[in-house]
Write an enzyme that holds these catalytic residues in place. Structure first.
Site, PDB file in Angstrom:
ATOM      1  CG  HIS A 127      -1.748   1.208   1.393  1.00 32.79           C
ATOM      2  ND1 HIS A 127      -3.054   1.297   0.970  1.00 32.79           N
ATOM      3  CD2 HIS A 127      -1.439   2.424   1.917  1.00 32.79           C
ATOM      4  CE1 HIS A 127      -3.511   2.513   1.233  1.00 32.79           C
ATOM      5  NE2 HIS A 127      -2.548   3.216   1.819  1.00 32.79           N
ATOM      6  CD  GLU A 128       1.837   3.746   3.581  1.00 36.48           C
ATOM      7  OE1 GLU A 128       2.242   4.830   3.142  1.00 36.48           O
ATOM      8  OE2 GLU A 128       0.683   3.597   4.024  1.00 36.48           O
ATOM      9  CG  HIS A 131       0.098   6.094  -0.865  1.00 43.39           C
ATOM     10  ND1 HIS A 131      -1.065   6.605  -1.393  1.00 43.39           N
ATOM     11  CD2 HIS A 131      -0.237   5.607   0.357  1.00 43.39           C
ATOM     12  CE1 HIS A 131      -2.065   6.433  -0.515  1.00 43.39           C
ATOM     13  NE2 HIS A 131      -1.586   5.818   0.545  1.00 43.39           N
ATOM     14  CD  GLU A 192      -5.164   6.144   2.005  1.00 43.95           C
ATOM     15  OE1 GLU A 192      -5.149   4.970   2.375  1.00 43.95           O
ATOM     16  OE2 GLU A 192      -4.135   6.816   1.919  1.00 43.95           O
TER      17      GLU A 192
HETATM   18 ZN    ZN Z   1      -2.489   5.268   2.213  1.00 41.41          ZN
END
Ligand code: ZN
Length: 266
Positions: A127-128, A131, A192
């Site tokens: 997830h990170e 980004h 997100e």
């Molecule tokens: Zn996030």
């Protein structure tokens, strides 16, 4: 300025904005990017040095190696040779993790209380990293520049170096660096959800079961709704809502079939 000149200036700005429109990696979403990936990477490297000066690296060799191994497998799936990947485990009992542009990834020991399995750790790191790969920070910086400089933003930022105060200010606005290192400002809901999807794809490509994302966010949800506890900053910027869990569940099947099962054959 006479009308013709004004019109020419407006046209010039619009042309720059069109030039700054890009398609997001993986999802193809249109995004406005007023700074280059190289500028972002350079700022990310400087910020990573600040984090390392401020925070203490974990002395737990096993967990440090675990974070590195999971991270390297995700990095291999990301196939981004221009990134100089580093994976650091920070000794701090707080739920936090982030990836700076250029591939500097920081995981805090507090988040390992929740990410107990490697599939869950891959979900949070995926997830990170997503980004950064999808350049969400660059988008936030571009929005900050637009808010700061209005119509001039495009022409200034596109040609500016990283030492330009407007660009540096936009970076600290986007990353929340300075005041409290490592607590990124909230992403939009769209970003997100995109990071959840791309993160699951990366983790699956790296050979991690995508359901790790589901169990991780369920644990985050339970953690943040515990009574008498102030949720950590990470959970306020990453709200583990029922909608988020539903969204992850809806995307999981296709990602498992398309990427995870494929990874198992490799
Ligand atoms: Zn996030």
């Amino acid at each position: 300025m006479n009308r013709r000149l004004k019109r020419a200036a407006l046209f010039f700005c619009l042309a720059l904005i069109v030039a700054a429109c890009a398609k997001a990696a993986y999802t193809g979403r249109s995004q406005l990017l007023l700074i280059s990936e190289g500028q972002e990477t350079q700022l990310g490297l400087q910020a990573a040095q600040d984090v390392l000066k401020t925070e203490k690296k974990s002395s737990d060799q096993i967990q440090t190696e675990r974070v590195k191994r999971v991270g390297q497998r995700i990095a291999a799936a990301a196939n981004k040779p221009e990134y100089k990947w580093e994976f650091h485990l920070i000794e701090k009992d707080t739920v936090n993790a982030f990836c700076l542009p250029g591939g500097k990834v920081f995981v805090y020991t507090g988040i390992l209380e929740l990410a107990t399995s490697n599939d869950e750790l891959a979900a949070i790191m995926g997830h990170e990293i997503a980004h950064a790969l999808v350049r969400h920070g660059g988008e936030r910086m571009s929005m900050a520049l637009m808010a700061q400089l209005g119509g001039q933003a495009a022409s200034i930022a596109l040609g500016a170096g990283t030492s330009n105060p407007a660009v540096a200010q936009a970076f600290s606005q986007a990353y929340g660096m300075g005041a409290q290192v490592g607590f990124l400002l909230p992403h939009s809901r769209a970003q997100e959800s995109e990071a959840d999807e791309v993160g699951m794809i990366l983790a699956a490509q790296a050979g991690y079961e995508p359901s790790g994302a589901l169990s991780l966010w369920r644990k985050m949800d339970a953690y943040s709704s515990k009574k008498g506890q102030t949720p950590p900053a990470f959970l306020s910027t990453h709200p583990p809502s029922k909608e988020r869990i539903k969204d992850i569940q809806a995307k999981m099947g296709a990602i498992r079939t398309r990427y995870y099962q494929q990874a198992l054959l490799n």
